[in-house]
Write a protein that holds these residues in place. Structure first.
Motif, short mmCIF file in Angstrom:
data_model
loop_
_atom_site.label_atom_id
_atom_site.label_comp_id
_atom_site.label_asym_id
_atom_site.label_seq_id
_atom_site.Cartn_x
_atom_site.Cartn_y
_atom_site.Cartn_z
N GLY A 53 2.11 -27.81 24.88
CA GLY A 53 1.92 -28.87 25.87
C GLY A 53 2.10 -30.25 25.26
O GLY A 53 2.71 -31.14 25.87
N LEU A 54 1.57 -30.45 24.05
CA LEU A 54 1.75 -31.73 23.37
C LEU A 54 3.23 -32.00 23.11
O LEU A 54 3.71 -33.12 23.26
CB LEU A 54 0.97 -31.76 22.06
N ARG A 55 3.96 -30.96 22.72
CA ARG A 55 5.39 -31.14 22.47
C ARG A 55 6.11 -31.56 23.74
O ARG A 55 6.94 -32.46 23.73
CB ARG A 55 5.98 -29.82 21.93
N LEU A 56 5.80 -30.91 24.86
CA LEU A 56 6.44 -31.26 26.12
C LEU A 56 6.10 -32.69 26.51
O LEU A 56 6.97 -33.44 26.97
CB LEU A 56 5.99 -30.29 27.22
N PHE A 57 4.86 -33.08 26.31
CA PHE A 57 4.43 -34.44 26.64
C PHE A 57 5.15 -35.46 25.76
O PHE A 57 5.68 -36.47 26.25
CB PHE A 57 2.91 -34.56 26.46
N GLY A 85 1.70 -28.54 14.86
CA GLY A 85 1.18 -27.19 14.64
C GLY A 85 2.19 -26.27 13.99
O GLY A 85 2.74 -26.55 12.93
N ALA A 86 2.46 -25.15 14.64
CA ALA A 86 3.30 -24.09 14.07
C ALA A 86 4.78 -24.45 14.00
O ALA A 86 5.59 -23.64 13.54
CB ALA A 86 3.13 -22.80 14.88
N GLU A 87 5.17 -25.65 14.41
CA GLU A 87 6.57 -26.06 14.26
C GLU A 87 6.95 -26.21 12.78
O GLU A 87 8.13 -26.30 12.46
CB GLU A 87 6.84 -27.36 15.03
N THR A 88 5.96 -26.30 11.92
CA THR A 88 6.19 -26.23 10.48
C THR A 88 5.22 -25.24 9.89
O THR A 88 4.02 -25.29 10.17
CB THR A 88 6.04 -27.60 9.80
N VAL A 90 3.10 -39.63 8.33
CA VAL A 90 1.65 -39.55 8.52
C VAL A 90 1.31 -38.12 8.91
O VAL A 90 2.00 -37.50 9.73
CB VAL A 90 1.18 -40.51 9.64
N ILE A 91 0.26 -37.58 8.31
CA ILE A 91 -0.27 -36.27 8.67
C ILE A 91 -1.65 -36.48 9.29
O ILE A 91 -2.46 -37.24 8.76
CB ILE A 91 -0.39 -35.35 7.45
N GLY A 92 -1.91 -35.82 10.39
CA GLY A 92 -3.20 -35.97 11.04
C GLY A 92 -3.45 -34.85 12.02
O GLY A 92 -2.67 -33.88 12.09
N PRO A 93 -4.52 -34.95 12.78
CA PRO A 93 -4.79 -33.93 13.80
C PRO A 93 -3.71 -33.95 14.87
O PRO A 93 -2.98 -34.94 15.03
CB PRO A 93 -6.14 -34.35 14.36
N ALA A 104 -0.45 -32.31 12.81
CA ALA A 104 0.81 -32.90 13.24
C ALA A 104 1.36 -33.79 12.14
O ALA A 104 0.60 -34.38 11.36
CB ALA A 104 0.61 -33.72 14.52
N VAL A 105 2.68 -33.89 12.07
CA VAL A 105 3.36 -34.74 11.10
C VAL A 105 4.32 -35.65 11.86
O VAL A 105 5.11 -35.17 12.69
CB VAL A 105 4.15 -33.92 10.07
N ILE A 106 4.25 -36.93 11.59
CA ILE A 106 5.21 -37.91 12.13
C ILE A 106 5.88 -38.54 10.93
O ILE A 106 5.22 -39.14 10.09
CB ILE A 106 4.51 -38.98 12.99
N ALA A 107 7.20 -38.38 10.81
CA ALA A 107 7.90 -38.83 9.61
C ALA A 107 9.24 -39.44 9.96
O ALA A 107 9.84 -39.14 11.00
CB ALA A 107 8.10 -37.66 8.64
N ALA A 108 9.72 -40.32 9.08
CA ALA A 108 11.02 -40.97 9.27
C ALA A 108 11.69 -41.13 7.92
O ALA A 108 11.02 -41.33 6.89
CB ALA A 108 10.84 -42.33 9.94
N PRO A 109 13.02 -41.08 7.88
CA PRO A 109 13.74 -41.30 6.62
C PRO A 109 13.85 -42.78 6.30
O PRO A 109 13.88 -43.62 7.20
CB PRO A 109 15.12 -40.70 6.90
#
Length: 366
Positions: free
Chosen positions: A90-94, A304-307, A335-338, A316-321
C-alpha cells in the motif's frame, strides 16, 4: 527528482487489476487519508477517525471500503486496534501514485550548502557531514557510499616477479597507483607480458577503468585470435584484479543509528531493532544496494521486502546517486528509516544533498 520505482517483486493484488485505476473515487480518497494519517501519526486509522476527518459517508460504508482495501493487500488490521495501517504494498502504491512532493525550503538549502561546502572542507569530510546532516534533517540513519575510483588510466604494465607470479601495475591520471600480485601460468614469457601490457595501454589510456571494463568484453573475445592465449588470460586477470581492488577500498558511512530508536513502532519491537542494526553492519550489501541506485535517473525508494537486506526489519530506504558534471555516477547517498518515513519531506532532501555533493566533486562550489 523521484521517478516511480517499480518493484521487482511483482504487483499487488489490486495493482494486477490496474493499480490506482482500479480504485473508484471513494476508495482512493479513503486510502489516501489512511496513509497520510498513518505517516503523520503512526497510529492505526479507524472509520470514526475518517468520519470526523471529513469523509461524508456512514461508518458502515467506510468500513466496507476499508475491508475491500484490506482484501486487496493495501491495508492491514493492527494487532492492537480495529483501525487499519497501510501494508508495504500500500505504501508503494501511495508513493508512486498519490504522494505530492514539493521542494525543500530556502533555510534547508542554506544549511545543506553551508555545512557541506564549509571553508576548507575536503570531499571525504563532506561525505561524512552529509550522512550526519541527512540523519538529523530526515530523522533516520544517513548512509553514504564513497565514490567509485573515476580517474582515467595513464599506464598499465605487467612485471614478472618470478616464474609463477607477476605484478599488475595500473597508474591513474590523478597519480594514483594500484599494484596487484597475480599468478602466472606456466610458460609465460617476457614477450607475453609485453603483449598484454601493449593491448591494454592501447585501449585503456585516458578512460576510467570501470567504463572500459564494461565495454571490453566483446572486444577481448574478438581479439583472442590476435592475442596469444596466455596474454589474453593476463588481460582478463589483470582487469579483474584492478577493479576488485577498487571495490574493496570503498567505504560506507552510516550516521544516526540512534534516530531509529525514536520511532515508536520500531522501538516497541526490539527484535526488529536488532535485525535493523545488524543489517546496517553489512557493508558490502549496503554498498551494493546504493550502487544499484545508479541505474535510476533520480531518487529511488525501497520499502520492506523490495530489498532483501531490509526485508525482515521492514525498513525503507530513500537514496539518490551523486555524479560528476559528465553525468557519471560515482556514489550514492540516502536515508534508512521506518517504513512510515515522511517521504514528501525526505525525497527532496536526499535529492538536493546528492546534487550538492556532485557539484563539490566537480569543484563547482565556490
Amino acid at each position: 527528482m523521484y521517478a516511480p520505482n517499480r518493484s521487482p517483486f511483482g504487483p499487488t493484488p489490486l495493482a494486477a487489476g490496474g493499480g490506482l485505476a482500479a480504485l473508484d473515487g471513494r476508495a482512493r480518497d479513503i486510502f489516501r487519508r489512511i496513509v497520510e494519517s498513518y505517516l503523520e501519526t503512526g497510529d492505526p486509522v479507524g472509520s470514526r477517525t475518517l468520519s470526523r476527518g471529513g469523509v461524508h459517508l456512514s461508518p458502515a460504508s467506510i468500513r466496507n471500503t476499508m475491508q475491500d482495501l484490506t482484501l486487496a493487500g493495501l491495508l492491514a488490521a493492527s494487532h492492537s486496534s480495529a483501525g487499519r495501517i497501510p501494508t508495504h504494498a500500500g505504501l508503494r502504491l501511495f508513493v508512486d501514485g498519490l504522494l505530492e512532493i514539493g521542494d525543500i525550503g530556502a533555510e534547508e538549502r542554506r544549511e545543506i550548502d553551508g555545512r557541506l561546502a564549509g571553508r576548507g572542507r575536503g570531499f571525504e569530510e563532506a561525505l561524512d557531514e552529509a550522512s550526519i546532516l541527512l540523519s538529523g534533517l530526515a530523522g533516520g540513519a544517513g548512509i553514504v557510499a564513497s565514490p567509485v575510483h573515476d580517474a582515467g588510466v595513464k599506464h598499465v604494465e605487467f612485471v614478472a616477479l618470478g616464474h609463477d607470479q607477476a605484478l599488475a601495475v595500473l597508474v591513474g591520471d590523478d597519480g594514483s597507483v594500484e599494484n596487484r600480485i597475480m599468478p602466472l601460468a606456466a610458460g609465460v614469457t617476457p614477450s607475453t607480458l609485453q603483449e598484454a601490457s601493449n593491448f591494454l595501454n592501447a585501449r585503456l589510456k585516458g578512460r576510467p577503468l570501470a567504463e572500459a571494463r564494461s565495454e571490453m568484453g566483446a572486444e577481448l573475445a574478438a581479439a583472442r585470435q590476435a592475442l596469444d592465449a596466455a596474454a589474453a588470460r593476463l588481460v582478463e586477470d589483470g582487469m579483474a584484479a584492478w577493479s576488485g581492488g577498487a571495490e574493496r577500498d570503498r567505504s560506507l558511512i552510516v550516521r544516526g543509528r540512534a534516530n531509529l530508536l525514536q520511532d515508536r513502532e520500531t522501538a516497541e519491537d526490539l527484535e526488529r531493532v536488532r535485525v535493523l542494526f545488524d543489517d546496517l553492519e553489512q557493508k558490502e550489501q549496503l554498498i551494493g544496494l546504493l550502487d544499484g541506485v545508479s541505474q535510476a535517473q533520480g531518487v529511488r525508494i525501497f520499502i520492506g521486502a523490495e530489498t532483501r537486506l531490509f526485508s525482515l526489519s521492514g525498513s525503507a530506504v530513500i537514496a539518490a546517486p551523486y555524479m560528476t558534471g559528465r553525468q557519471r555516477v560515482v556514489g550514492a547517498i540516502g536515508v534508512i528509516g521506518p517504513a512510515r518515513l515522511n517521504y514528501a519531506r525526505v525525497i527532496p532532501l536526499v535529492d538536493y544533498t546528492a546534487r550538492v555533493l556532485g557539484r563539490m566533486l566537480d569543484g563547482q562550489d565556490t
